[in-house]
Design an enzyme around this catalytic site. Sequence first.
Site, PDB file in Angstrom:
ATOM      1  N   GLU A 142     -17.235  -4.894   7.957  1.00  0.00           N
ATOM      2  CA  GLU A 142     -15.727  -4.382   8.918  1.00  0.00           C
ATOM      3  C   GLU A 142     -16.200  -3.027   9.445  1.00  0.00           C
ATOM      4  O   GLU A 142     -16.227  -2.620  10.708  1.00  0.00           O
ATOM      5  CB  GLU A 142     -14.406  -4.489   8.088  1.00  0.00           C
ATOM      6  CG  GLU A 142     -13.912  -6.104   8.809  1.00  0.00           C
ATOM      7  CD  GLU A 142     -12.828  -5.460   7.806  1.00  0.00           C
ATOM      8  OE1 GLU A 142     -12.108  -6.157   7.641  1.00  0.00           O
ATOM      9  OE2 GLU A 142     -12.782  -5.058   6.137  1.00  0.00           O
TER      10      GLU A 142
ATOM     11  N   THR B 238      -5.325   3.257  -5.103  1.00  0.00           N
ATOM     12  CA  THR B 238      -4.199   2.700  -6.945  1.00  0.00           C
ATOM     13  C   THR B 238      -4.699   3.836  -8.185  1.00  0.00           C
ATOM     14  O   THR B 238      -3.757   4.142  -9.003  1.00  0.00           O
ATOM     15  CB  THR B 238      -4.364   1.394  -7.127  1.00  0.00           C
ATOM     16  OG1 THR B 238      -3.574   0.653  -6.127  1.00  0.00           O
ATOM     17  CG2 THR B 238      -3.221   0.677  -8.214  1.00  0.00           C
TER      18      THR B 238
ATOM     19  N   ASP C  83     -14.112  -5.653  -2.628  1.00  0.00           N
ATOM     20  CA  ASP C  83     -14.548  -5.052  -1.869  1.00  0.00           C
ATOM     21  C   ASP C  83     -15.652  -4.553  -2.900  1.00  0.00           C
ATOM     22  O   ASP C  83     -16.756  -3.907  -2.989  1.00  0.00           O
ATOM     23  CB  ASP C  83     -13.885  -3.893  -1.051  1.00  0.00           C
ATOM     24  CG  ASP C  83     -13.470  -3.799  -0.231  1.00  0.00           C
ATOM     25  OD1 ASP C  83     -13.555  -5.063   0.424  1.00  0.00           O
ATOM     26  OD2 ASP C  83     -12.267  -3.379   0.094  1.00  0.00           O
TER      27      ASP C  83
ATOM     28  N   MET D  14     -15.019  -8.436   5.479  1.00  0.00           N
ATOM     29  CA  MET D  14     -13.883  -7.680   4.985  1.00  0.00           C
ATOM     30  C   MET D  14     -15.503  -6.706   3.647  1.00  0.00           C
ATOM     31  O   MET D  14     -15.378  -6.618   3.282  1.00  0.00           O
ATOM     32  CB  MET D  14     -12.802  -8.696   4.529  1.00  0.00           C
ATOM     33  CG  MET D  14     -12.194  -8.569   5.093  1.00  0.00           C
ATOM     34  SD  MET D  14     -10.731  -8.714   3.427  1.00  0.00           S
ATOM     35  CE  MET D  14      -9.073  -8.924   5.553  1.00  0.00           C
TER      36      MET D  14
ATOM     37  N   GLN E 237     -10.505 -13.987   2.647  1.00  0.00           N
ATOM     38  CA  GLN E 237     -11.500 -13.615   2.280  1.00  0.00           C
ATOM     39  C   GLN E 237     -10.341 -13.252   0.648  1.00  0.00           C
ATOM     40  O   GLN E 237     -10.886 -13.025  -0.256  1.00  0.00           O
ATOM     41  CB  GLN E 237     -11.929 -12.843   2.805  1.00  0.00           C
ATOM     42  CG  GLN E 237     -13.272 -13.388   3.413  1.00  0.00           C
ATOM     43  CD  GLN E 237     -13.679 -11.981   5.119  1.00  0.00           C
ATOM     44  OE1 GLN E 237     -14.924 -11.837   4.336  1.00  0.00           O
ATOM     45  NE2 GLN E 237     -12.800 -11.984   5.185  1.00  0.00           N
ATOM     46  N   ARG E 238      -8.832 -13.285   1.141  1.00  0.00           N
ATOM     47  CA  ARG E 238      -8.239 -12.455   0.156  1.00  0.00           C
ATOM     48  C   ARG E 238      -7.695 -13.495  -0.356  1.00  0.00           C
ATOM     49  O   ARG E 238      -6.662 -13.303  -1.367  1.00  0.00           O
ATOM     50  CB  ARG E 238      -7.528 -11.114   0.118  1.00  0.00           C
ATOM     51  CG  ARG E 238      -8.355  -9.907   0.626  1.00  0.00           C
ATOM     52  CD  ARG E 238      -7.372  -8.781   0.055  1.00  0.00           C
ATOM     53  NE  ARG E 238      -6.372  -9.154   1.140  1.00  0.00           N
ATOM     54  CZ  ARG E 238      -5.857  -7.998   1.167  1.00  0.00           C
ATOM     55  NH1 ARG E 238      -6.080  -7.081   2.429  1.00  0.00           N
ATOM     56  NH2 ARG E 238      -4.228  -7.796   1.985  1.00  0.00           N
TER      57      ARG E 238
ATOM     58  N   HIS F 197     -14.149  -2.227   5.322  1.00  0.00           N
ATOM     59  CA  HIS F 197     -14.434  -1.044   5.497  1.00  0.00           C
ATOM     60  C   HIS F 197     -15.464  -0.144   5.117  1.00  0.00           C
ATOM     61  O   HIS F 197     -15.648   0.411   6.093  1.00  0.00           O
ATOM     62  CB  HIS F 197     -13.282  -0.437   6.365  1.00  0.00           C
ATOM     63  CG  HIS F 197     -12.326  -0.953   7.318  1.00  0.00           C
ATOM     64  ND1 HIS F 197     -11.118  -1.804   7.347  1.00  0.00           N
ATOM     65  CD2 HIS F 197     -12.376  -1.363   8.812  1.00  0.00           C
ATOM     66  CE1 HIS F 197     -11.059  -2.801   8.331  1.00  0.00           C
ATOM     67  NE2 HIS F 197     -12.027  -2.379   9.508  1.00  0.00           N
TER      68      HIS F 197
ATOM     69  N   ARG G   1     -27.130 -20.653  19.393  1.00  0.00           N
ATOM     70  CA  ARG G   1     -26.830 -19.297  19.180  1.00  0.00           C
ATOM     71  C   ARG G   1     -26.584 -18.270  18.604  1.00  0.00           C
ATOM     72  O   ARG G   1     -27.409 -19.135  17.710  1.00  0.00           O
ATOM     73  CB  ARG G   1     -25.391 -20.011  19.675  1.00  0.00           C
ATOM     74  CG  ARG G   1     -24.202 -20.076  20.723  1.00  0.00           C
ATOM     75  CD  ARG G   1     -22.553 -21.265  20.126  1.00  0.00           C
ATOM     76  NE  ARG G   1     -22.765 -21.046  21.792  1.00  0.00           N
ATOM     77  CZ  ARG G   1     -21.185 -22.043  21.795  1.00  0.00           C
ATOM     78  NH1 ARG G   1     -20.771 -22.559  20.610  1.00  0.00           N
ATOM     79  NH2 ARG G   1     -20.891 -22.483  22.907  1.00  0.00           N
TER      80      ARG G   1
ATOM     81  N   ARG H  89       1.005  -1.394   0.050  1.00  0.00           N
ATOM     82  CA  ARG H  89      -0.227  -0.303   0.220  1.00  0.00           C
ATOM     83  C   ARG H  89       0.903   1.580  -0.160  1.00  0.00           C
ATOM     84  O   ARG H  89       2.174   1.788   0.659  1.00  0.00           O
ATOM     85  CB  ARG H  89      -0.709   0.292   0.870  1.00  0.00           C
ATOM     86  CG  ARG H  89      -1.907  -1.091   0.915  1.00  0.00           C
ATOM     87  CD  ARG H  89      -2.976  -0.447   2.401  1.00  0.00           C
ATOM     88  NE  ARG H  89      -4.275  -1.892   2.532  1.00  0.00           N
ATOM     89  CZ  ARG H  89      -4.916  -1.538   1.345  1.00  0.00           C
ATOM     90  NH1 ARG H  89      -5.753  -0.736   1.515  1.00  0.00           N
ATOM     91  NH2 ARG H  89      -5.878  -3.030   1.895  1.00  0.00           N
TER      92      ARG H  89
END
Length: 357
Positions: free
Chosen positions: A231, A114, A136, A178, A283-284, A180, A171, A74
């Site tokens: 998330e 990016t 995402d 994922m 997940q990635r 955000h 429960r 990143r």
Amino acid sequence: MKRIGMLTSGGDCQALNAAMRGVVKSLIFSGEQIEIYGFLNGYQGLIYGNYRMLDVSDFSGILTRGGTILGSSRTPFKTIRQPDENGLDKVESMKHNYFKLNLDCLVILGGNGTHKTANLLREEGLNVITLPKTIDNDLWGTDMTFGFQSAVDIATNAIDCIHTTADSHSRVFIVEVMGHKVGFLTLNAGVASGADIILLPEIPYDIDKVVEAIDARKKRGSRFTIIAVAEGAISKEDAKLSKKEYKKKLKEATHPSVSYRLADEIYKKTGQEVRVTVPGHMQRGGGPCAYDRVFASRLGAEAGKLILQGKYGFMVGYKNREVVKVPLEEVAGKLKMVDPNSSIIKEAKMLGISFGD
Ligand code: F6P
């Protein structure tokens, strides 16, 4: 002869290799002579001139391989104009390396951040073509990004696995997916796995509505409740805070993530046992699903076509089931989010799924 630089930047995802292979294969089969310079670890490779010359054999056998053969990192856009710790001007350095290698074009695979840097490089006079990657699916200008469907499959599988154990123990299970800023992944995995409640960043939740939905299930005789939480899911009260106030609140929070906070609140309000599962970077990970292999290969092939035509400054995207080229300036800096009024949300609600709103 075409001299092409390539880099993968940002969080990795499935099908990055498939997309690069698509670009290279389409160029080779056109009969064009090519030289490929693979910059290592995203923009860092371009900034510091860290690259490897690749040949056709580097792209063989990677259609199904996850991750990226070039490595990624990143490099936040907000720091791109700031000199590095040794005073190096990063943008000038990227331009210098591009021109030194006499490149015809730079193929950049990445997500939102990016694309901002890719567009900056275009403005600075570099020939750039981008490919939209991210689990995402939040890139503006394309209906789909590669990596997304593979991640949906993994997140769905995680929730599927939780279902049986949730049933055995009566429960409430929270599965944190994922995302955000946007909730496409949570929404799709939630619907695909039959989650009862789905909480997204785009639809702030009211904890009492969440509890109502759990109670309603109990009254209907259901022994368990599955909640798929993004998330970045946010409560209605937190959504009223300014960005700065919310960031401060998150920094001071004692719970590791939104799911654990929700779990506490649900337990206090219902007395029901709650468990949290966070599949995280799984997940990635792993190889791309069949959809992503096809999709990334198609986008890669179209990128190859643009290179041959000398058409630069575009992201190769997907609109209304067609591969299209989208001007980079239209993509950069914009986020695609779940529309709370979209048909998929309405249909999910018709299926009895609560969004806690
Ligand atoms: O690349 C997108 C993404 O996987 C988001 O879904 C997630 O919130 C974030 O990256 C995680 O970032 P990192 O890998 O830097 O922890």
